[in-house]
Design a protein around this motif. Structure first.
Motif, PDB file in Angstrom:
ATOM      1  N   ARG A   4      -6.263   3.921  -9.918  1.00  0.00           N
ATOM      2  CA  ARG A   4      -5.256   4.484  -9.010  1.00  0.00           C
ATOM      3  C   ARG A   4      -4.791   3.347  -8.121  1.00  0.00           C
ATOM      4  O   ARG A   4      -5.592   2.516  -7.696  1.00  0.00           O
ATOM      5  CB  ARG A   4      -5.836   5.602  -8.134  1.00  0.00           C
ATOM      6  CG  ARG A   4      -6.272   6.848  -8.842  1.00  0.00           C
ATOM      7  CD  ARG A   4      -6.590   7.938  -7.815  1.00  0.00           C
ATOM      8  NE  ARG A   4      -7.541   7.467  -6.799  1.00  0.00           N
ATOM      9  CZ  ARG A   4      -7.698   8.030  -5.591  1.00  0.00           C
ATOM     10  NH1 ARG A   4      -6.929   9.054  -5.234  1.00  0.00           N
ATOM     11  NH2 ARG A   4      -8.594   7.556  -4.735  1.00  0.00           N
ATOM     12  N   ASP A   5      -3.504   3.289  -7.829  1.00  0.00           N
ATOM     13  CA  ASP A   5      -2.984   2.233  -6.972  1.00  0.00           C
ATOM     14  C   ASP A   5      -3.216   2.603  -5.516  1.00  0.00           C
ATOM     15  O   ASP A   5      -2.294   2.869  -4.752  1.00  0.00           O
ATOM     16  CB  ASP A   5      -1.502   1.999  -7.248  1.00  0.00           C
ATOM     17  CG  ASP A   5      -0.976   0.769  -6.517  1.00  0.00           C
ATOM     18  OD1 ASP A   5      -1.799  -0.061  -6.099  1.00  0.00           O
ATOM     19  OD2 ASP A   5       0.261   0.656  -6.368  1.00  0.00           O
ATOM     20  N   VAL A   6      -4.502   2.610  -5.171  1.00  0.00           N
ATOM     21  CA  VAL A   6      -4.953   2.916  -3.810  1.00  0.00           C
ATOM     22  C   VAL A   6      -5.824   1.756  -3.367  1.00  0.00           C
ATOM     23  O   VAL A   6      -6.730   1.333  -4.104  1.00  0.00           O
ATOM     24  CB  VAL A   6      -5.748   4.238  -3.771  1.00  0.00           C
ATOM     25  CG1 VAL A   6      -6.306   4.498  -2.374  1.00  0.00           C
ATOM     26  CG2 VAL A   6      -4.887   5.397  -4.239  1.00  0.00           C
ATOM     27  N   ASP A   7      -5.558   1.223  -2.193  1.00  0.00           N
ATOM     28  CA  ASP A   7      -6.219  -0.005  -1.734  1.00  0.00           C
ATOM     29  C   ASP A   7      -7.733   0.057  -1.900  1.00  0.00           C
ATOM     30  O   ASP A   7      -8.359  -0.872  -2.405  1.00  0.00           O
ATOM     31  CB  ASP A   7      -5.844  -0.251  -0.265  1.00  0.00           C
ATOM     32  CG  ASP A   7      -6.276  -1.620   0.227  1.00  0.00           C
ATOM     33  OD1 ASP A   7      -6.588  -2.498  -0.599  1.00  0.00           O
ATOM     34  OD2 ASP A   7      -6.306  -1.827   1.450  1.00  0.00           O
ATOM     35  N   THR A   8      -8.343   1.149  -1.479  1.00  0.00           N
ATOM     36  CA  THR A   8      -9.809   1.249  -1.506  1.00  0.00           C
ATOM     37  C   THR A   8     -10.377   1.428  -2.904  1.00  0.00           C
ATOM     38  O   THR A   8     -11.588   1.325  -3.084  1.00  0.00           O
ATOM     39  CB  THR A   8     -10.279   2.402  -0.610  1.00  0.00           C
ATOM     40  OG1 THR A   8      -9.607   3.609  -1.013  1.00  0.00           O
ATOM     41  CG2 THR A   8      -9.959   2.117   0.853  1.00  0.00           C
ATOM     42  N   ASP A   9      -9.539   1.711  -3.889  1.00  0.00           N
ATOM     43  CA  ASP A   9     -10.022   1.902  -5.255  1.00  0.00           C
ATOM     44  C   ASP A   9     -10.175   0.588  -6.017  1.00  0.00           C
ATOM     45  O   ASP A   9     -10.800   0.560  -7.083  1.00  0.00           O
ATOM     46  CB  ASP A   9      -9.075   2.817  -6.039  1.00  0.00           C
ATOM     47  CG  ASP A   9      -9.299   4.284  -5.719  1.00  0.00           C
ATOM     48  OD1 ASP A   9      -9.993   4.576  -4.733  1.00  0.00           O
ATOM     49  OD2 ASP A   9      -8.757   5.139  -6.452  1.00  0.00           O
ATOM     50  N   TYR A  10      -9.593  -0.502  -5.517  1.00  0.00           N
ATOM     51  CA  TYR A  10      -9.647  -1.761  -6.259  1.00  0.00           C
ATOM     52  C   TYR A  10     -11.065  -2.335  -6.251  1.00  0.00           C
ATOM     53  O   TYR A  10     -11.721  -2.401  -5.205  1.00  0.00           O
ATOM     54  CB  TYR A  10      -8.662  -2.769  -5.672  1.00  0.00           C
ATOM     55  CG  TYR A  10      -7.243  -2.529  -6.144  1.00  0.00           C
ATOM     56  CD1 TYR A  10      -6.757  -3.159  -7.292  1.00  0.00           C
ATOM     57  CD2 TYR A  10      -6.402  -1.656  -5.467  1.00  0.00           C
ATOM     58  CE1 TYR A  10      -5.457  -2.936  -7.728  1.00  0.00           C
ATOM     59  CE2 TYR A  10      -5.104  -1.423  -5.897  1.00  0.00           C
ATOM     60  CZ  TYR A  10      -4.643  -2.073  -7.034  1.00  0.00           C
ATOM     61  OH  TYR A  10      -3.363  -1.831  -7.461  1.00  0.00           O
ATOM     62  N   THR A  11     -11.516  -2.736  -7.448  1.00  0.00           N
ATOM     63  CA  THR A  11     -12.858  -3.274  -7.654  1.00  0.00           C
ATOM     64  C   THR A  11     -12.761  -4.679  -8.209  1.00  0.00           C
ATOM     65  O   THR A  11     -11.964  -4.949  -9.119  1.00  0.00           O
ATOM     66  CB  THR A  11     -13.642  -2.391  -8.643  1.00  0.00           C
ATOM     67  OG1 THR A  11     -13.768  -1.072  -8.100  1.00  0.00           O
ATOM     68  CG2 THR A  11     -15.030  -2.964  -8.914  1.00  0.00           C
ATOM     69  N   THR A  12     -13.576  -5.579  -7.693  1.00  0.00           N
ATOM     70  CA  THR A  12     -13.604  -6.949  -8.200  1.00  0.00           C
ATOM     71  C   THR A  12     -14.361  -6.997  -9.519  1.00  0.00           C
ATOM     72  O   THR A  12     -15.491  -6.521  -9.608  1.00  0.00           O
ATOM     73  CB  THR A  12     -14.286  -7.883  -7.183  1.00  0.00           C
ATOM     74  OG1 THR A  12     -13.497  -7.917  -5.985  1.00  0.00           O
ATOM     75  CG2 THR A  12     -14.426  -9.291  -7.732  1.00  0.00           C
ATOM     76  N   PHE A  13     -13.720  -7.571 -10.554  1.00  0.00           N
ATOM     77  CA  PHE A  13     -14.423  -7.729 -11.825  1.00  0.00           C
ATOM     78  C   PHE A  13     -14.492  -9.177 -12.294  1.00  0.00           C
ATOM     79  O   PHE A  13     -15.100  -9.473 -13.320  1.00  0.00           O
ATOM     80  CB  PHE A  13     -13.829  -6.820 -12.922  1.00  0.00           C
ATOM     81  CG  PHE A  13     -12.401  -7.102 -13.293  1.00  0.00           C
ATOM     82  CD1 PHE A  13     -12.102  -7.989 -14.308  1.00  0.00           C
ATOM     83  CD2 PHE A  13     -11.362  -6.455 -12.641  1.00  0.00           C
ATOM     84  CE1 PHE A  13     -10.796  -8.233 -14.678  1.00  0.00           C
ATOM     85  CE2 PHE A  13     -10.052  -6.700 -12.994  1.00  0.00           C
ATOM     86  CZ  PHE A  13      -9.763  -7.586 -14.019  1.00  0.00           C
ATOM     87  N   ALA A  44       0.803  -1.217   0.000  1.00  0.00           N
ATOM     88  CA  ALA A  44       0.000   0.000   0.000  1.00  0.00           C
ATOM     89  C   ALA A  44       0.837   1.268   0.000  1.00  0.00           C
ATOM     90  O   ALA A  44       0.346   2.334  -0.365  1.00  0.00           O
ATOM     91  CB  ALA A  44      -0.934   0.005   1.213  1.00  0.00           C
ATOM     92  N   SER A  45       2.108   1.169   0.387  1.00  0.00           N
ATOM     93  CA  SER A  45       2.953   2.361   0.481  1.00  0.00           C
ATOM     94  C   SER A  45       3.172   2.984  -0.889  1.00  0.00           C
ATOM     95  O   SER A  45       3.428   2.281  -1.871  1.00  0.00           O
ATOM     96  CB  SER A  45       4.311   1.991   1.084  1.00  0.00           C
ATOM     97  OG  SER A  45       5.222   3.064   0.946  1.00  0.00           O
ATOM     98  N   PRO A  46       3.089   4.319  -0.992  1.00  0.00           N
ATOM     99  CA  PRO A  46       3.378   4.977  -2.262  1.00  0.00           C
ATOM    100  C   PRO A  46       4.822   4.777  -2.725  1.00  0.00           C
ATOM    101  O   PRO A  46       5.123   4.927  -3.908  1.00  0.00           O
ATOM    102  CB  PRO A  46       3.080   6.453  -1.990  1.00  0.00           C
ATOM    103  CG  PRO A  46       3.170   6.594  -0.498  1.00  0.00           C
ATOM    104  CD  PRO A  46       2.713   5.288   0.058  1.00  0.00           C
ATOM    105  N   PHE A  47       5.712   4.404  -1.793  1.00  0.00           N
ATOM    106  CA  PHE A  47       7.087   4.126  -2.189  1.00  0.00           C
ATOM    107  C   PHE A  47       7.173   2.852  -3.022  1.00  0.00           C
ATOM    108  O   PHE A  47       8.113   2.656  -3.780  1.00  0.00           O
ATOM    109  CB  PHE A  47       7.985   3.991  -0.953  1.00  0.00           C
ATOM    110  CG  PHE A  47       8.226   5.287  -0.242  1.00  0.00           C
ATOM    111  CD1 PHE A  47       9.100   6.238  -0.754  1.00  0.00           C
ATOM    112  CD2 PHE A  47       7.557   5.571   0.935  1.00  0.00           C
ATOM    113  CE1 PHE A  47       9.313   7.442  -0.101  1.00  0.00           C
ATOM    114  CE2 PHE A  47       7.764   6.777   1.600  1.00  0.00           C
ATOM    115  CZ  PHE A  47       8.640   7.713   1.087  1.00  0.00           C
TER     116      PHE A  47
END
Length: 228
Positions: free
Chosen positions: A176-185, A6-9
């Motif tokens: 966006r590589d943000v944990d909460t943005d991931y959607t199951t498809f 999850a880290s932006p690094f």
């Protein structure tokens, strides 16, 4: 593979390239060649085939790995199989040109050891990661497409060990590589694993999530994806 970072690094993560498998869970050693064998004899007894083989390349085959054979002539070619699990291995030392035998299940009339010639391949298996419900796998960035069409096809697969009684493994995407943005498809509920394909996908980031793992003994997961 490492868990979801999850880290932006750590962003944007490894890149998915067309024709190259990205492992969100598990890993496969790319510096070890697939095992290649020269078949020298065949036999079958009580629906168990035995191949006499010489190691040509790679490591000695292992029990449980999948063997594919072609070119043998005995029994009208019945020993030519595709992706059959190896039941036992004997012989082999270290280095090429070592000899040994491998066995696998094969329904057929008994045949005593008979000289034959052919070749066999045993792909190097991937090693699964220990999993529990809710774990998120390594994320990947999708390689950009040339031209105006940004949609992709994606094939993904799971291999599950440990015999869980129920699973839900989700393929997820995000822009966006943000944990909460991931959607199951897409989702898989096959407890031993399967391969699935989805078309017309245009996310920028992908990962696999082990949403539900129920029962089993120390379950493991290999989950890979391939874009086109």
């Amino acid at each position: 593979m490492p868990a979801y970072a999850a880290s932006p690094f750590a962003s944007p993560g490894p890149m998915l390239m067309p024709g190259v498998i990205g492992y969100s869970f598990g890993k496969k050693p790319y510096n070890v060649p697939d095992t290649r064998l020269r078949v020298t004899s065949v036999a079958i007894s009580a629906n168990v085939a035995t191949l006499g083989v010489t190691l040509v390349e790679g490591l000695a085959p292992a029990v449980g790995s999948l063997i594919s054979v072609q070119g043998t002539q005995s029994g009208a070619g019945e020993f030519n199989v595709t992706n059959v699990a190896i039941a036992s291995v004997s012989g082999f030392n270290t280095g090429n040109n070592d000899t040994g035998t491998v066995t696998f299940a094969l329904t057929g009339a008994n045949l005593t050891t008979t000289p034959d010639a052919g070749q066999a391949i045993v792909p190097v298996p991937a090693t699964g990661d220990a999993i529990a419900s809710g774990q998120k796998g390594q994320q990947f960035t999708a390689a950009s497409q040339s031209g105006g069409n940004k949609q992709k096809g994606i094939t993904w697969f799971t291999e599950i060990g440990g015999g869980p009684s129920a699973v839900q493994i989700d393929l997820q995407g995000a822009n966006r590589d943000v944990d909460t943005d991931y959607t199951t498809f897409d989702s898989s509920v096959a407890t031993a694993g399967e391969s699935r394909s989805i078309g017309n996908i245009n996310y920028l980031f992908y990962r696999v999530k082990a949403t539900t793992i129920t029962g089993g003994t120390s379950p493991t997961l290999v989950a890979g994806m391939l874009i086109s």
